[in-house]
Design an enzyme around this catalytic site. Structure first.
Site, short mmCIF file in Angstrom:
data_model
loop_
_atom_site.label_atom_id
_atom_site.label_comp_id
_atom_site.label_asym_id
_atom_site.label_seq_id
_atom_site.Cartn_x
_atom_site.Cartn_y
_atom_site.Cartn_z
N GLU A 54 0.85 -1.20 0.00
CA GLU A 54 0.00 0.00 0.00
C GLU A 54 0.88 1.24 0.00
O GLU A 54 2.03 1.20 0.40
CB GLU A 54 -0.91 0.02 1.23
CG GLU A 54 -1.83 -1.17 1.33
CD GLU A 54 -2.36 -1.36 2.74
OE1 GLU A 54 -2.64 -0.35 3.42
OE2 GLU A 54 -2.49 -2.52 3.16
N ALA B 224 -0.08 1.18 -8.51
CA ALA B 224 0.70 0.79 -9.68
C ALA B 224 1.12 -0.66 -9.55
O ALA B 224 1.19 -1.22 -8.45
CB ALA B 224 1.93 1.68 -9.83
N LEU C 21 2.48 -5.22 -6.26
CA LEU C 21 1.17 -4.66 -6.57
C LEU C 21 0.82 -3.62 -5.51
O LEU C 21 0.53 -3.97 -4.35
CB LEU C 21 0.11 -5.77 -6.60
CG LEU C 21 0.42 -6.96 -7.51
CD1 LEU C 21 -0.64 -8.03 -7.35
CD2 LEU C 21 0.56 -6.51 -8.96
N GLU C 22 0.91 -2.36 -5.88
CA GLU C 22 0.53 -1.27 -4.97
C GLU C 22 -0.96 -1.02 -5.18
O GLU C 22 -1.39 -0.57 -6.24
CB GLU C 22 1.34 -0.01 -5.27
CG GLU C 22 2.83 -0.13 -5.03
CD GLU C 22 3.21 0.11 -3.57
OE1 GLU C 22 2.31 0.44 -2.76
OE2 GLU C 22 4.41 -0.03 -3.24
N ILE C 23 -1.79 -1.29 -4.16
CA ILE C 23 -3.24 -1.32 -4.38
C ILE C 23 -4.01 -0.20 -3.71
O ILE C 23 -5.22 -0.10 -3.89
CB ILE C 23 -3.81 -2.66 -3.89
CG1 ILE C 23 -3.55 -2.84 -2.37
CG2 ILE C 23 -3.22 -3.82 -4.69
CD1 ILE C 23 -4.36 -3.92 -1.75
#
Length: 630
Positions: free
Chosen positions: A444, A448, A527-529
């Site tokens: 987090e 991206a 995975l930056e969500i």
């Protein structure tokens, strides 16, 4: 109104004065009324607390706490006075607050004696308001007691309701949040601080059984003190021990499904039956057609029926989207592994610096072994310890995969092909023990898909490509373009196509993705969500909805392979195969080299290998000591 003392019992006159004072101080969010009188002619007061306290709002579930039902359990009464004051004074100040019996007809035998006025008043009140969840506070022990309280033979034996698992869950929510309920106490110790009523001691005409059988309401009994009337000096400590459990229990009202039953003209249908396949307990819609059905997370087949209408059945996924404390995370993982023993395995790869287990839940049609020729995949979450949304997403994904097996073809195909996950040495050893091919770590603080390299010699923020840069870009874009927000405008820093090179964004040393690429056969991205860390519970459902398709699409990239037959081949997302000698014996640690690519991979113990590549034509060699190159 004068601030109440937390070290004082209230007599009836003081109780009435206190409740009247609260209602007058907070007239917009509270309503004081009586539901009748006791045998002694005293009013049975109810203090409703809501943003619209005088009416039932369609679609809004009703909750109740009941105290001192036996008349001699004063601690419970004092706790509810403190709780009411805390809720009212915390409204618009504390976000969590702002968001937030043995004379009853028995299911086996109607009591021969007439109902006491208190009993009749509570029954009438419960029939008028569609309560969904409830708790009755008592004294004499330290335990959460859940239905049934009775059985047909009135024997001391476990008597489960059709919703036994849900009752155990909500009972454990309260007991785990309590400082002392799970530990030894002077009045007895109960496993996990909970007990089934009849297993403890059977009673006839219990209120919690009546609520469950005759109404739509799930109720437990909170037995909160060994002494019925402890010294007043202890009251504040009782409040401190029970404040958080009371709030957490109340929050369980949001577990399950809810909605409205309407006809083709959108007219409400009251008293419609809501039936969940496999659970022999139905609920009915209220006067406005609204209904609530408390359920554990899971996939359910739900039907609505009413006289004069066709029955309608829907398949619903009830997935819990909330942050979990460690004990509850552990409990949910254990529950999944127990429910699906043939396709899952729960184990620990070590401990964190805080001594907590680092859990892995493996999901496969043959868990516990690496099947030769089958690629291994993993997701990793909360690596930094402060990014809990990823942990929530993976818990939901694990539940979705397990419950979807043999129900959802796409999920079934994935599991018949897969692995799953949650500090550095343990992770490295685990990564070496299983031949992972594709992986992702969920973080987090941005929005991206981020690919290696993440570090460079100068620790400068500049693009630092791996030999497989095009493949990494492709894998990242698979995730980003399956996501409704990543490639588009959002609240945090924008990246072209929703993807970025790690070192170009910000360079770090010791990143897991770089280590995996350089030291194993595994291709891993980040995975930056979420733009923010630890978003509120109310947003977690939207995070799952946004990322579900992307998570599945990314997993599938690990299985789009073609078998190596010739040195020059046409492939999809990669190649796979076996390296064997002339006697068809597997060759371990053979080098698979793709000409023109600087990154090699090696075979696993069974001679199987996987080499991820973007679509194209390649010349591939296999090299092993003592063997000719092929």
């Amino acid at each position: 109104m004068k601030q109440r003392s937390k070290n004082k019992y209230h007599n009836y006159t003081e109780l009435k004065e206190f409740l009247t004072g609260l209602a007058s101080r907070f007239p917009n969010i509270s309503y004081l009324y009586s539901i009748g009188q006791s045998l002694e002619g005293r009013e049975l007061y109810v203090l409703a607390i809501s943003d619209n306290p005088t009416v039932h709002e369609p679609g809004e579930p009703e909750f109740k706490y009941v105290a001192n039902i036996h008349g001699d359990e004063k601690v419970s009464r004092e706790l509810l006075l403190m709780f009411a004051q805390y809720l009212l004074e915390g409204y618009e100040r504390i976000s969590r607050v702002t968001d937030l019996n043995r004379n009853f007809p028995d299911r086996f035998k109607k009591p021969s004696e007439s109902l006491q006025p208190e009993t009749f008043a509570v029954m009438k009140w419960s029939s008028r308001i569609p309560f969904v969840l409830s708790a009755n506070l008592q004294g004499g022990a330290l335990v959460v007691n859940y239905p049934y309280d009775n059985n047909e033979n009135k024997t001391f034996e476990y008597s489960p309701t059709p919703d036994d698992n849900f009752f155990i869950h909500i009972a454990e929510i309260y007991a785990h949040a309590h400082e002392e309920m799970q530990s030894w106490s002077e009045c007895g110790t109960f496993s996990n601080g909970i007990t089934n009523g009849a297993d403890w001691y059977p009673i006839v005409g219990g209120m919690q059984d009546w609520n469950y059988v005759e109404r739509n309401c799930f109720e437990v009994t909170l037995v909160i003190s060994c002494d019925l009337t402890p010294h007043e000096s202890k009251l504040e400590s009782y409040w401190k021990m029970n404040k958080t459990p009371l709030i957490q229990y109340l929050e369980q009202i949001h577990n399950g499904i809810k909605g409205f039953v309407t006809d083709e003209n959108n007219k409400s249908i009251s008293n419609a039956t809501i039936q969940v396949e496999g659970i022999q307990k139905n609920v009915t819609s209220a006067v406005d057609g609204d209904y609530w059905r408390l359920l554990l997370p899971g996939a359910y087949l739900v039907s609505a029926s009413a006289p004069g209408y066709e029955t309608e059945t829907k398949s619903l996924d009830n997935l819990t989207c909330r942050h979990h404390p460690f004990w509850l995370l552990q409990s949910k993982l254990e529950d999944l592994a127990q429910r699906f023993p043939n396709i899952s395995r729960l184990y620990s790869i070590g401990k964190s610096v805080n001594g907590r287990e680092l859990y892995v839940i493996e999901i496969s049609d043959n868990p516990g072994v690496h099947e030769p020729g089958e690629p291994e995949f993993r997701y990793i979450a909360n690596m930094h310890g402060d990014e809990t949304s990823g942990r929530v997403l993976l818990l939901i994904l694990a539940q979705y995969l397990l419950e979807g097996y043999n129900r959802i073809p796409r999920v079934t195909r994935l599991i018949q092909n897969i692995h799953h996950e949650h500090e550095t040495l343990a992770l490295m050893e685990w990564s070496k023990s299983i031949p992972f091919v594709l992986s992702a770590s969920i973080h987090e603080g941005g929005m991206a898909a981020v690919y290696p390299f993440f570090g460079n010699a100068r620790r400068a923020s500049r693009y630092t490509a791996t030999p497989d840069d095009i493949l990494f870009t492709f894998l990242s874009m698979v995730y980003a373009y399956s996501h409704p927000v990543l490639p588009r405008r959002h609240a945090c820093r924008q990246f072209l196509d929703g993807v970025t090179n790690g070192a170009e964004w910000y360079a770090i040393h010791g990143g897991m993705e770089d280590w995996a690429y350089m030291n194993s056969n595994c291709f891993q991205i980040v995975l930056e969500i979420s733009c923010v860390k630890n978003p509120p519970n109310r947003l977690l459902r939207s995070y799952w909805n946004r990322n579900k398709e992307s998570l599945l699409s990314y997993i599938q990239q690990g299985f789009k392979n073609s078998v190596l037959i010739f040195h020059i081949i046409q492939i999809q997302t990669g190649l796979k195969g076996f390296v064997r000698d002339e006697n068809q014996e597997p060759i371990n640690r053979a080098i698979i080299q793709v000409h023109g690519a600087g990154k090699t991979v090696s075979t696993a113990s069974d001679g199987d290998y996987w080499r991820l590549l973007i679509p194209g034509t390649y010349q591939v060699s296999a090299i092993a000591n003592g063997h000719e190159a092929g």
